[in-house]
Every structure is written in structure tokens, then in C-alpha cells.
Design a protein around this motif. Structure first.
Motif, PDB file in Angstrom:
ATOM      1  N   LEU A 114      13.999 -26.047 -19.138  1.00 19.26           N
ATOM      2  CA  LEU A 114      13.194 -26.369 -20.306  1.00 19.26           C
ATOM      3  C   LEU A 114      13.738 -27.633 -20.950  1.00 19.26           C
ATOM      4  O   LEU A 114      14.948 -27.898 -20.893  1.00 19.26           O
ATOM      5  N   PRO A 115      12.884 -28.434 -21.604  1.00 17.86           N
ATOM      6  CA  PRO A 115      13.351 -29.706 -22.151  1.00 17.86           C
ATOM      7  C   PRO A 115      14.052 -29.607 -23.496  1.00 17.86           C
ATOM      8  O   PRO A 115      14.777 -30.510 -23.873  1.00 17.86           O
ATOM      9  N   GLU A 116      13.817 -28.521 -24.246  1.00 14.40           N
ATOM     10  CA  GLU A 116      14.344 -28.429 -25.609  1.00 14.40           C
ATOM     11  C   GLU A 116      15.073 -27.109 -25.799  1.00 14.40           C
ATOM     12  O   GLU A 116      14.630 -26.060 -25.326  1.00 14.40           O
ATOM     13  N   ILE A 117      16.195 -27.151 -26.548  1.00 15.77           N
ATOM     14  CA  ILE A 117      16.915 -25.919 -26.886  1.00 15.77           C
ATOM     15  C   ILE A 117      15.998 -24.977 -27.656  1.00 15.77           C
ATOM     16  O   ILE A 117      16.038 -23.756 -27.475  1.00 15.77           O
ATOM     17  N   ALA A 118      15.140 -25.541 -28.511  1.00 14.01           N
ATOM     18  CA  ALA A 118      14.259 -24.704 -29.335  1.00 14.01           C
ATOM     19  C   ALA A 118      13.342 -23.852 -28.473  1.00 14.01           C
ATOM     20  O   ALA A 118      12.949 -22.749 -28.860  1.00 14.01           O
ATOM     21  N   LEU A 119      12.976 -24.337 -27.287  1.00 15.48           N
ATOM     22  CA  LEU A 119      12.082 -23.582 -26.420  1.00 15.48           C
ATOM     23  C   LEU A 119      12.803 -22.482 -25.661  1.00 15.48           C
ATOM     24  O   LEU A 119      12.182 -21.512 -25.229  1.00 15.48           O
ATOM     25  N   HIS A 130      22.811 -24.429 -22.110  1.00 13.08           N
ATOM     26  CA  HIS A 130      22.469 -25.684 -22.791  1.00 13.08           C
ATOM     27  C   HIS A 130      23.631 -26.061 -23.692  1.00 13.08           C
ATOM     28  O   HIS A 130      24.640 -25.335 -23.771  1.00 13.08           O
ATOM     29  N   SER A 131      23.525 -27.174 -24.382  1.00 10.59           N
ATOM     30  CA  SER A 131      24.642 -27.696 -25.168  1.00 10.59           C
ATOM     31  C   SER A 131      24.995 -26.807 -26.350  1.00 10.59           C
ATOM     32  O   SER A 131      26.105 -26.905 -26.884  1.00 10.59           O
ATOM     33  N   GLY A 132      24.079 -25.943 -26.768  1.00 10.12           N
ATOM     34  CA  GLY A 132      24.368 -25.066 -27.894  1.00 10.12           C
ATOM     35  C   GLY A 132      25.095 -23.794 -27.518  1.00 10.12           C
ATOM     36  O   GLY A 132      25.446 -22.996 -28.398  1.00 10.12           O
ATOM     37  N   VAL A 133      25.354 -23.565 -26.225  1.00 14.08           N
ATOM     38  CA  VAL A 133      26.037 -22.358 -25.771  1.00 14.08           C
ATOM     39  C   VAL A 133      27.540 -22.541 -25.961  1.00 14.08           C
ATOM     40  O   VAL A 133      28.113 -23.564 -25.566  1.00 14.08           O
ATOM     41  N   ALA A 134      28.199 -21.554 -26.547  1.00 11.02           N
ATOM     42  CA  ALA A 134      29.636 -21.633 -26.786  1.00 11.02           C
ATOM     43  C   ALA A 134      30.389 -21.698 -25.456  1.00 11.02           C
ATOM     44  O   ALA A 134      29.981 -21.077 -24.471  1.00 11.02           O
ATOM     45  N   PRO A 135      31.496 -22.449 -25.396  1.00 16.31           N
ATOM     46  CA  PRO A 135      32.227 -22.604 -24.134  1.00 16.31           C
ATOM     47  C   PRO A 135      32.594 -21.287 -23.439  1.00 16.31           C
ATOM     48  O   PRO A 135      32.422 -21.188 -22.217  1.00 16.31           O
ATOM     49  N   PRO A 136      33.082 -20.246 -24.123  1.00 17.39           N
ATOM     50  CA  PRO A 136      33.401 -19.010 -23.393  1.00 17.39           C
ATOM     51  C   PRO A 136      32.173 -18.388 -22.719  1.00 17.39           C
ATOM     52  O   PRO A 136      32.274 -17.882 -21.596  1.00 17.39           O
ATOM     53  N   VAL A 182       5.823 -29.192 -41.183  1.00 26.21           N
ATOM     54  CA  VAL A 182       5.925 -30.628 -40.923  1.00 26.21           C
ATOM     55  C   VAL A 182       6.917 -30.787 -39.778  1.00 26.21           C
ATOM     56  O   VAL A 182       8.055 -30.340 -39.876  1.00 26.21           O
ATOM     57  N   ALA A 183       6.496 -31.426 -38.678  1.00 29.13           N
ATOM     58  CA  ALA A 183       7.319 -31.361 -37.481  1.00 29.13           C
ATOM     59  C   ALA A 183       7.300 -32.637 -36.672  1.00 29.13           C
ATOM     60  O   ALA A 183       6.321 -33.386 -36.671  1.00 29.13           O
ATOM     61  N   THR A 184       8.407 -32.859 -35.966  1.00 30.61           N
ATOM     62  CA  THR A 184       8.486 -33.871 -34.921  1.00 30.61           C
ATOM     63  C   THR A 184       8.085 -33.213 -33.603  1.00 30.61           C
ATOM     64  O   THR A 184       7.573 -32.092 -33.584  1.00 30.61           O
ATOM     65  N   GLN A 185       8.379 -33.875 -32.488  1.00 34.72           N
ATOM     66  CA  GLN A 185       8.001 -33.327 -31.194  1.00 34.72           C
ATOM     67  C   GLN A 185       8.722 -32.021 -30.873  1.00 34.72           C
ATOM     68  O   GLN A 185       8.359 -31.332 -29.923  1.00 34.72           O
ATOM     69  N   ALA A 186       9.754 -31.661 -31.657  1.00 34.35           N
ATOM     70  CA  ALA A 186      10.458 -30.398 -31.425  1.00 34.35           C
ATOM     71  C   ALA A 186       9.509 -29.210 -31.490  1.00 34.35           C
ATOM     72  O   ALA A 186       9.753 -28.175 -30.859  1.00 34.35           O
ATOM     73  N   ALA A 187       8.417 -29.328 -32.264  1.00 35.91           N
ATOM     74  CA  ALA A 187       7.467 -28.217 -32.397  1.00 35.91           C
ATOM     75  C   ALA A 187       6.154 -28.488 -31.696  1.00 35.91           C
ATOM     76  O   ALA A 187       5.217 -27.703 -31.810  1.00 35.91           O
ATOM     77  N   ALA A 188       6.086 -29.591 -30.945  1.00 36.11           N
ATOM     78  CA  ALA A 188       4.797 -30.006 -30.390  1.00 36.11           C
ATOM     79  C   ALA A 188       4.518 -29.445 -29.012  1.00 36.11           C
ATOM     80  O   ALA A 188       3.502 -29.759 -28.416  1.00 36.11           O
ATOM     81  N   LYS A 189       5.408 -28.596 -28.513  1.00 32.18           N
ATOM     82  CA  LYS A 189       5.196 -28.101 -27.152  1.00 32.18           C
ATOM     83  C   LYS A 189       5.767 -26.699 -27.014  1.00 32.18           C
ATOM     84  O   LYS A 189       6.778 -26.354 -27.623  1.00 32.18           O
TER      85      LYS A 189
END
Length: 720
Positions: free
Chosen positions: A243-248, A268-274, A531-538
Motif C-alpha cells: 500500500l502507498p500510505e501508512i494511513a491505508l 512500514h516506517s511507523g512499526v516499532a523496531p521490536p 479538510v484533506a490532502t492526498q492522504a485521504a484521497a484514496k
């Protein structure tokens, strides 16, 4: 005669290094080893073993083999292929592949259990604790809570020997999939596409399909049927969904969990190292069978990868622009080919490259032309800002404001789409006219009103918003130019003070948890205007959203590049496609200064095929992708004269090759970044030319000196 191990190190080095394999050290290709490099030890991967005799000097011996899963042959082949394709060194993609292995493992859980020995002193509280402990080991806090006592009582029983502490491995957050759970019903179109994908998977070997469906057509359920088929066909099969976005990822993880009775591995980058280490080990050992992740998940050490799904395959977020540069969509197809697996590319607005591959038969083309259930595509109207401009200092036109009022009165939701973060994209001084930029960078500083800071989104530099112009010293002379989502939210609150308004951008949604909370609030009706950027557009499905307002539809067409029209069409089609996804009809108003532009006309008519045909015809005439190939070279340095001389030297050293055209060097559009001057080459090649080989040969002819750096980008998406 000694054994020699070739070891690839996860560093920007040109080749694998040879080491002596000590006697008694059992090694195989793919093993991770500790190798001395200079005065330190580095983790590397064995890429070859041979018998040999000493050369001019003795080889350094390896220190040992690490007790971690090895990289399989297909993963090693993929890493080396990716490096050749990018005309870069293999150590860089190897570093991505080993990122999870170098993370610390999860700490074991501290559990307490009864020893069977009576305490030296008995009290009612202690008795309750021991009765609760009879049910089995538990965490100390949980045991105290069940017994209705303080933590001190539990600690006392541990000290007394009636309870003991046990360290148990942290449980895996993902479990084996249950393939017998019922699936949601599919409509006729979905069922036909799902059957075609199942047949493709049953054939085995490398297969590729483009799942091309309008927004809201139910593509996810179709490819989840393919996931189930792949898992059912082989008890060891593994599946990767990109997927292209963490939000998805959060929404899809919830659907996968519900569909298969267990959570997938998350990457993804938001996953904790452990947790990242936990997923990496489980993937390498075949225990994690489904992974949902961002682009770097492609480099995980899958043991038996059978299916790769690239959702929103058109999205530019799949392009990695820094460090090791790659396009994850393209590499996903290659990884599937190396693994002899199937790959599914899914989108409502496929890339022209994928559409061309489908047209020519390289990919199976599966189309879903209708929305699922009773939902219908939204009505789209162009608002000509020349005829109906907003009030001075405002950005919402009267027709859009009227539509928002109607939507709010009906108890329905509105999405205002503007692909600009912050409050204003530019701050300038009205006294001297100076535009505020980041230090040693041409990039404008973006005003962020929430934090009262000016931020460079290119370099990360930020500073408090000054009260005086940094250039001329004039007081209160700085003015904000143009709108960002924060400014749009401010205007929406002025127009509709009673409405519940939220902002969805990477500044307000900083983690996967933030994204999940905001999406759930929107889905349950807790927000009136988003009110959103492309983060909510897909990818999101908001049942009560019936109006989408596009504030600055012309934004992506300015200062463009070859993909400007394509990207604008894709982004706006995705954004307007959020409206009317259930039983309520939706509509979209697109504010534009150029309603006659082919992109705007195609959006209004919802005629994607006509837009694609026109765009492909223009690309074919120019020999541009997908009919030709492009590469970019950025040469940068701190000394302008040295940079100019090196750029001329590099231009002169470009290999002569039929079907290749080299343009430049010229100043890059952003000619100064972090104190480094930048020159740019653009290379166009015919489709049959090995462009990666050409760029690798050119790069090998020149040796950067001093602070000079050379960056090669195969199939560039950014032209700055």
C-alpha cells in the motif's frame, strides 16, 4: 587450500568483499556473518563460497555466523537485480533487506506462576492471589487486578517463594489464516474478476494482472479472494500486499483480520523496531503468511512468496526518491517473476505504463466498471473560477459554499481536497518583496499556523515565524500567500461555525494510530467537514460522504513534467471518487481556472479512456514512457566552479549509443539544496535499450572528486 567467502555488506561499496572462512565454520550462501571492516565488525551476507589459495596478502577471517535466519536465494537475487536496475551498488538494497534483522527483538513477557510452596505467612489477600494464580501464569499487574490486591502483595509472594517470575517469549501479533471463514458476497463483475484471478494463481508460475475498477467497485474484496486462493493452494505460501500510505494500512489490516481471523504482519516506517524484528524473523521462517506493508516490504526475506498485490498501483508514493532510488510497483513485478509468483496491480486510475502492458497483453486486464451495491459514481461539475471567483482572501467559491451548506443541512459529510500542507505555501515581505526560503536552499518556507513555524518540506528545516523580515528588518511586513489545508480549515470554520471540522494531512496524522482514529471518527459520522490532502484521497470508504470540493484543481498542472496531466487526473479522480460510495448519491465540485483543459474535461465527463488515449498518443510521438525510457542524473557539490567543471566532464564522457539522447547539464529547478548546487541531466532512450546498463557504464566512467555527488534515477517521477 582455504575456503573463501564473498560477503556483501549493507554499505555503499562497489562489490562484495572476500574473507577467509575459518575451519569448522559451517557456511552457506545467504548466511548472515560478522565480518571485520576497518576497526569494526559489520553484518554481511554470504553471496558466494569457493576454494582458493592465498593472494598477495592474507584475507581477514570472518568472526562467525549469526544466529538469525539466512536470506534465501530469491531474496539475494532480487537485491542484486534491483541494484543493477537502479545503476547503483548492491549494498544499498541489502541494507533495506536487513533492516528488520538488525532491530532488537521484543522483550520477553514477565509472567508469574505458582510454585506450589505455601507462603510463610498467610493473609486473605495472599490467599486470593494464590487462588487466582491457580488458573495459570499471568502478568503481575493482571494477577493483582484479578485478585483485587495491590502489586505489593504479588511482589511479597514472589519474595516469599510462593510465586515465581517466568520470562516467556512475546506472543506473535499475527496468527495462521483461517481460510474457511465466510466472505462477503460478490456481484457478478467482482465474481468474474475473482474467478479469473483464481484461475491465474492455479496455473502457477509468474503471472501478472491489472485489476482496473472504478472507485467503489470493490477491488479489495476481489483481490482478497485471490489471497485466499493463493494461501489455500500451498500450506507454505506467503502473500504480500503493498500500500502507498501508512494511513491505508490500518483499514486493510482490519479487513484482512476480519476476513482471515488473524492479523497480518505489518511493515512500514511507523512499526516499532521490536515488532519489525518479529515480523522479519517470522517471514524468513515462513511463520508469517500474510504481510501488509509499504514499499520496503518488497525486500523482506520471504521463504515462499506466492502472490504480490500492489494496491493503488498508480500512486507516486511507491517511488522511493532518496537513498536507494526505486519504483516499488515495477520492482514488485520483478520480485514476483523471480519467485515464479503471481502479481496483481489494482487501481481505479492505473498508471499509463500498466495500462499499456494490459493493452499489449503482457498483463491480464480485469475491469470493474460499476460501483458495488447501490452506489453510483458521483456527478461532477466544474466551477469556472473566472465566472464564480471566491471573495478576496477566500478560497471557497460561492457555488461550493452553497453545496456545503446543503450537505450540512442534510446531515451528510463534505470533503474539501487541497494537496497542500500547512497554512500557506509561501511567506513574503511586502516591504522588500523577499520570499522566505530555507537556509542554503531554494525551497520556499511553508507557514504552519498550528505550530507558528515556517517549515521547509524538502530539508526539514523549521523556525518560529519571525515578527520582522529577516532580510530588510521591517516589522509586521510578512504576509501569507496562497492556501494550505490549515488556512482552508480556518475559512470553513468562518463559513460554518457549527460544523465539526477536522484536517487530514501528514502534519495532523503522524502515526498509524492517529490515522485509524481519524478515519473511524469520519466513518461513524463524528466529522461534518474533512479538510484533506492526498492522504485521504484514496482507499477510504466514508459511508455518509456525499460532497467533495476540489479547491485548486490546477495545482498539479503548474510547472509540470511529463506526468503532470496523468498525476492530476489520477489524484482528482481518486479524490472525487470518495463521494457517494453507499446508497446516497454523491457529487463533486472542481474549482478550476482552466475548465477547458483536457484533464478537466475528462474528469467532468468521467471519460478516463479518452484521456488515456490522448495522453498515450502524445507520449508515443515524443518517445516518452511507456513507449520510451527516461533516466535522470543529479550532480551536486558545494563549490560552483568545481561542479560546473565536473558536469562538463561528465557530459563529455557520456557513452555513444544508438537510440539514446542525453540532455544537459542544466541547472536543476531547485538549484540549491542544503548548500549544495545542483546540475541535472535527462536521458531519453528507446524502449529496447538497456538503459540501466547504459547508466551504469556512464557512471563507471567518471569518478566524483571532493564534495561532488552523482545520483542516478531510472524512470524518474520527480523533475526537480
Amino acid at each position: 587450500m582455504s575456503r573463501i567467502a564473498s560477503v556483501l555488506l549493507p554499505l555503499p561499496l562497489p562489490e562484495a568483499f572476500d574473507y577467509e572462512a575459518p575451519d569448522g565454520l559451517e557456511l552457506a550462501v545467504g548466511d548472515q556473518v560478522a565480518a571485520p571492516l576497518g576497526g569494526r565488525l559489520v553484518t554481511g551476507v554470504v553471496t558466494g563460497l569457493r576454494e582458493g589459495v592465498g593472494g598477495n596478502r592474507p584475507l581477514k577471517p570472518l568472526v562467525g555466523r549469526l544466529d538469525v535466519p539466512p536470506l534465501g536465494p530469491s531474496t539475494l537475487e532480487f537485491v542484486q537485480w534491483a541494484a543493477r536496475y537502479a545503476a547503483d551498488v548492491a549494498g544499498l538494497p541489502l541494507a533495506i533487506a536487513l533492516r528488520g534483522a538488525r532491530a532488537p527483538p521484543p522483550r520477553p513477557d514477565r509472567m508469574v506462576a505458582a510454585t506450589g510452596r505455601p507462603p510463610t505467612r498467610s493473609t486473605p489477600a495472599r490467599t486470593r492471589v494464590l487462588e487466582a494464580a491457580a488458573a495459570g501464569p499471568a502478568m503481575p499487574a493482571d494477577l493483582a487486578r484479578r485478585a483485587g490486591v495491590s502489586a505489593a502483595v504479588v511482589r511479597g509472594l514472589i519474595d516469599d517463594g510462593a510465586l515465581e517470575l517466568r520470562l516467556t517469549p512475546a506472543p506473535e501479533p499475527f496468527g495462521p489464516p483461517d481460510l474457511d471463514l465466510p466472505a462477503p458476497p460478490l456481484n457478478v463483475s467482482q465474481a468474474a474478476a475473482a474467478a479469473a484471478l483464481k484461475a491465474m494463481i492455479a496455473e502457477g508460475g509468474f503471472q501478472a494482472a491489472l485489476l482496473d475498477g472504478v472507485t467503489g467497485s470493490g477491488k479489495t474484496e476481489v483481490y482478497l479472494e485471490a489471497v485466499r486462493a493463493a494461501l489455500a493452494a500451498d500450506p507454505a505460501a506467503q502473500v504480500l500486499v503493498l500500500l502507498p500510505e501508512i494511513a491505508l494500512t490500518q483499514a486493510l489490516i482490519a479487513r484482512v483480520t476480519e476476513r482471515f481471523g488473524g492479523a497480518p504482519g505489518e511493515w512500514h516506517s511507523g512499526v516499532a523496531p521490536p515488532h519489525r524484528r518479529q515480523v522479519w524473523d517470522a517471514v524468513a521462517e515462513g511463520r508469517c503468511r500474510v504481510v501488509v506493508g509499504a514499499r520496503s516490504a518488497l525486500f523482506l526475506p520471504f521463504r515462499r512468496l506466492s502472490l504480490v498485490v500492489v494496491d493503488e498501483e498508480h500512486d507516486t508514493s511507491f517511488k522511493q526518491e532518496e537513498g536507494f532510488i526505486y519504483q516499488a510497483r515495477d520492482l514488485a513485478v520483478v520480485r514476483a517473476k523471480i519467485e515464479e509468483a503471481s502479481v496483481i496491480l489494482a487501481s481505479a486510475t492505473p498508471s499509463l505504463e500498466s495500462l499499456r502492458n494490459a493493452e499489449t497483453g503482457r498483463y491480464r486486464w480485469l475491469r470493474l466498471s460499476d460501483r458495488h451495491g447501490e452506489a453510483r459514481l458521483p456527478d461532477i461539475r466544474l466551477v469556472d473560477l473566472r465566472q464564480a471567483p471566491p471573495e478576496t482572501g477566500r478560497w471557497i467559491s460561492p457555488p461550493l459554499a452553497e453545496a456545503m451548506a446543503e450537505t450540512l443541512a442534510a446531515g451528510e459529510q463534505t470533503l474539501l481536497f487541497l494537496n497542500r500542507r500547512g497554512y500557506a505555501p509561501l511567506v513574503l515581505c511586502k516591504a522588500c518583496g523577499q520570499k522566505l526560503t530555507a537556509p542554503d536552499t531554494d525551497s520556499w518556507l511553508v507557514e504552519h499556523r498550528y505550530t507558528n513555524r515556517l517549515v521547509c518540506h524538502l530539508t526539514g528545516f523549521s523556525m518560529p515565524r519571525p515578527t520582522h523580515c529577516p532580510h530588510c528588518g521591517a516589522a509586521d511586513s510578512l504576509v501569507s500567500i496562497g492556501p494550505g489545508v490549515e488556512r482552508l480549515e480556518e475559512e470553513a470554520r468562518l463559513l460554518f461555525p457549527e460544523a465539526r471540522i477536522a484536517v487530514f494531512s501528514s502534519d495532523t496524522v503522524r502515526s498509524a494510530t492517529d490515522a485509524r482514529v481519524l478515519v473511524e471518527t469520519m466513518e461513524t459520522g463524528g466529522i461534518d467537514i474533512l479538510v484533506a490532502t492526498q492522504a485521504a484521497a484514496k482507499g477510504h470508504n466514508f459511508p455518509n460522504l456525499t460532497l467533495v470540493g476540489v479547491i485548486d484543481a490546477d495545482l498539479g498542472l503548474r510547472g509540470g513534467d511529463l506526468r503532470a496531466a496523468e498525476r492530476t487526473f489520477q489524484l482528482l479522480a481518486q479524490a472525487t471518487g470518495r463521494a457517494g460510495r453507499r446508497d446516497r448519491p454523491g457529487r463533486a465540485l472542481i474549482q478550476t481556472w482552466a475548465p477547458e483543459h483536457p484533464v478537466m474535461q475528462a474528469l467532468r465527463a468521467q471519460d478516463r479512456d479518452a484521456f488515456v488515449r490522448t495522453e498515450l498518443d502524445e507520449r508515443e510521438i515524443a518517445g516518452l514512457p511507456p513507449f520510451g525510457r527516461l533516466a535522470a542524473v543529479i550532480v551536486s557539490g558545494r563549490d560552483p566552479e568545481a561542479l560546473e567543471a565536473f558536469a562538463r566532464e561528465m557530459a563529455a564522457s557520456a557513452p555513444n549509443a544508438e537510440g539514446v539522447e542525453v540532455y544537459g547539464p542544466a541547472d536543476a529547478p531547485l538549484a540549491l539544496v542544503r548548500g549544495r548546487r545542483r546540475k541535472r541531466f535527462l536521458v531519453r532512450a528507446d524502449r529496447q535499450v538497456d538503459l540501466s546498463g547504459y547508466m551504469g557504464a556512464w557512471r563507471a566512467r567518471v569518478k566524483p572528486r571532493g564534495s561532488i555527488r552523482v545520483t542516478v534515477d531510472i524512470d524518474p517521477y520527480s523533475f526537480f
